[in-house]
Enzyme design. Structure first.
Site, mmCIF file in Angstrom:
data_model
loop_
_atom_site.group_PDB
_atom_site.id
_atom_site.type_symbol
_atom_site.label_atom_id
_atom_site.label_comp_id
_atom_site.label_asym_id
_atom_site.label_seq_id
_atom_site.Cartn_x
_atom_site.Cartn_y
_atom_site.Cartn_z
ATOM 1 N N SER A 155 -23.399 55.820 108.836
ATOM 2 C CA SER A 155 -24.731 55.251 108.978
ATOM 3 C C SER A 155 -24.199 53.836 108.403
ATOM 4 C CB SER A 155 -25.598 55.604 107.999
ATOM 5 O OG SER A 155 -26.892 54.983 108.084
ATOM 6 N N GLU A 156 -24.345 52.602 109.721
ATOM 7 C CA GLU A 156 -23.792 51.409 108.815
ATOM 8 C C GLU A 156 -24.788 50.514 107.551
ATOM 9 O OE1 GLU A 156 -25.223 51.579 112.092
ATOM 10 O OE2 GLU A 156 -26.400 49.489 112.420
ATOM 11 N N ASN A 157 -25.376 51.231 106.832
ATOM 12 C CA ASN A 157 -26.706 50.935 105.733
ATOM 13 C C ASN A 157 -25.457 51.061 105.057
ATOM 14 O OD1 ASN A 157 -27.340 52.864 106.787
ATOM 15 N ND2 ASN A 157 -29.086 53.175 105.015
#
Lengths: 232, 219, 232, 219
Positions: free
Chosen positions: B45-47
């Protein structure tokens, strides 16, 4: 150690004035500096330039600044959760610079790390590349992007000590650590302010050198944007 | 014509053992439900999370644990948390093997547009430009045509681009196609009951049909 | 999770062959991959290019590679603790590229992060700047430096889990985390290999995505270069 | 003529409350012993530690805890550990206020040479080039002359440079001097018993003497 404690959010933001450029941590509503936001809302400072991955929602986070028209310009990667934002953008009241999320993160890290510019592949061939130097390395094209700093960085951590050392929790970490490095003044609000020596030096995410002011937030709502659950 | 779930099920067949995968918002997120259990893969998840677990039970909802779509999620044994600069270091550095994302338009050269419709709202590119400029393998999940029947597989994109010459494979409600390096959509599979003629009629870009085209199967 | 465990150091380095480019973690003798070094010594691979901040001492660390003349080239910032090193350098047997320490760290981070080049002020006006692009940003001069990757990165952590997640201890962390990101194959040796779920996801320094092989080292000597103590 | 300890004691007077400080190897390391106790400062070790404590007792020696000179050290309450990239991000980003380091030569324009003697051994620059290119305030601790009596304060450096136009202040065994932005060593203080004439004779670069030069005092 150099102690960074201030009394509360009001004291922490007291010298943020009209026209300031602020970095504000958070991804969506997760990890945003709620207490600093509340204090700035009270001050009603104007013409802010805000660097933040998102722009909050209509009635929470940076969305509240937009309601009060405190923002002149947003530098963000994604702003699609906010009707008032849309209205101000379309009416020309609000200026927006959209930056790819990874480029935004790296520009902030670079700003804090004294790297004035770096090459990245994100945005080659798109309108993001307009006016930027393009160079080939090993057969691939890259854009030159510049480091980013701000007058103030407002970050939110889980725990912090009086020397400004910070520990984040879960995905509330996001942009907070690199923003902490890129503020001329970095203000950290934490859920729990602990005495010197309470944090394991090996587990610190943001060393205190980057933090000029720290305080324990009065309360945290930590609103959830998309509550998704499984049943059974 | 495939449902969204069927598109996700077909894309799940693209997943290989040992891959780190970034799933975009929408149909791509659904792919997670259909990855065969015998394949060990890790979702990024890029966050700031490697090892996305299932949605939480009501009692386990944690506002400090969300995915890139801002949905509450859980972690798995072996998950790791990191900041946004580290997250995109992973993506940009080619450590994520497979990116699955949605698109508004794809061109026959593998250009993709998915972040802006001029004159309408500009929501922003989020992490999409970084992902398409960096991932080794990019699969697009999309409808073959817009709601008013216009093909979204074009000679060149009409919307502002997200990235150029990056898409490798496309799974639509009608077909599985791959981008020919010389230009063109190579038809690999048909949705059950959909003819090559229909796909041809609904593909505005150059369609390349080599021999018999099988019907697709699902994971 | 994707499991990365290999049996031991011999298995981990089995495909490192003559002419390979290796990154090796450590600062002085602190945080060096002792077990991988021992396994490579047994293999006696030749013509290695080694990226390491230092070059060990005569009888420990990379110094042992030099004794066996396994090294063609060193890329380091400081190599001044090693007589055999000096002999090979002066006789022309060994090639050395000296890189400012911060530039070395950033080049490795950039290599792992897909940044092909960046600007840094270190070395402007010195022989380090020879042949490099110089550009002014905000009235200050900077050099363009390139990202660095290697065939293999050999890193040493305190704890690691079977998915390759790593935690370092004290200043033994140093170059290990960025090197882990910059190896095409990254081999991590750890003092303690723990099961999945044993490490707090918030405390992981190197996420497992960067690590292809992990094993628990058989033993660690952890030699001290300068034992300095206070009395009383 | 000052001893090394006296040079360190004089430099300690340059330290200000609230500073983050990087101390080089040699005399600079000694400065830590003389920083007045009422000043809160934090010492940075470029191998990855903020908050260097005293040397350990024999029982507390930890091979995983060393300074940039590879000496065993301790931490303090509030110390933080980080990797080398983060360490030089701090240095390069201007977060370290004061750098104190040794030199083989300094020029009247503030150039410094301290890492290489051609023909002799090349040990490498370590972190010195990053430090001198980045720190806001750089103080050099050095002997005024070499062992064979040659001045080390020169019109231009003869040795390979570490950095250009970066040194602000110099404390030698004979004097405290600062670099004039227009070029020249401005004499600020004399070592006890050392005359301006002697300093002048031993300074090969341009010496600027304005009025009476006081004798130095120590922290």
């Amino acid at each position: 150690m150099i102690l960074k404690t201030v009394k509360n959010a009001e004291d922490a933001v007291s010298d943020i004035s009209n026209g300031a450029m602020l970095m504000m941590g958070g991804f969506g509503l997760s990890g945003i500096p709620e207490n600093c936001i509340a204090a700035l809302l009270k001050k009603e400072v104007q013409d802010l330039t805000i660097v933040s991955n998102n722009a909050g929602v209509d009635d929470f986070g940076i969305g509240l600044f937009l309601q009060k028209r405190m923002v002149k310009k947003m530098i963000s990667s994604y702003v699609g959760e906010n009707d008032e934002f849309e209205r101000q953008l379309l009416s020309g009241e609000l200026e927006v610079e959209l930056v790819p999320q990874g480029t935004l993160a790296e520009r902030i890290r670079a700003g804090g790390a004294g790297i004035p510019a770096f090459f990245t592949p994100a945005g080659v061939g798109t309108e993001v590349a307009m006016g930027k130097e393009i160079r080939e390395f090993n057969g691939k094209l890259y854009l030159l992007e510049t480091g980013l700093t701000a007058d103030f960085a407002l970050v939110k951590a889980w725990k912090g000590d009086t020397a400004g050392n910070l520990i984040f929790k879960g995905t509330a970490r996001n942009f907070n650590p690199m923003m902490a490095t890129a503020g001329k003044i970095t203000i950290a609000e934490v859920e729990e302010l602990v005495p010197l020596g309470s944090l394991d030096p090996n587990e610190i995410h943001t060393p205190g050198i980057y933090v000029q002011r720290i305080f324990q937030g009065e309360k945290y709502e930590k609103r959830i944007e998309q509550r998704t659950v499984t049943t059974g | 014509m495939l449902t969204k779930e069927q598109i996700a099920r077909r894309i799940a067949k693209e997943v290989e053992h040992g891959q780190y995968i970034n799933l975009g918002i929408g149909i791509p997120t659904l792919v997670a439900n259909y990855i065969p259990a015998h394949l060990d893969v890790v979702l990024q998840s890029e966050n700031g999370l490697l090892g996305i677990g299932p949605f939480p039970k009501e009692a386990d909802v944690d506002p400090d644990l969300i995915n890139a779509g801002k949905q509450t999620i859980t972690m798995l044994p072996g998950s790791a948390i990191f900041d946004s600069a580290q997250s995109f270091a992973m993506i940009r550095g080619g450590h994520v093997h497979l990116t699955i994302l949605g698109a508004m338009e794809v061109s026959e050269h593998g250009d993709i547009a998915n972040w802006k419709v001029p004159g309408k709202m500009v929501k922003g590119m989020g992490g999409a430009m970084d992902l398409v400029a960096s991932a080794k393998h990019i699969v697009v999940a999309m409808q073959h045509c817009s709601k008013d029947g216009q093909s979204k597989l074009l000679p060149t994109c009409s919307l502002p681009l997200t990235g150029i010459r990056c898409v490798k494979k496309i799974v639509t409600d009608l077909a599985v196609l791959e981008i020919d390096p010389a230009g063109g959509f190579v038809l690999l599979e048909r949705a059950p009951g959909v003819s090559v003629d229909e796909i041809n009629a609904k593909t505005a870009g150059k369609l390349i049909v080599n021999g018999e085209i099988p019907e697709m199967t699902f994971a």
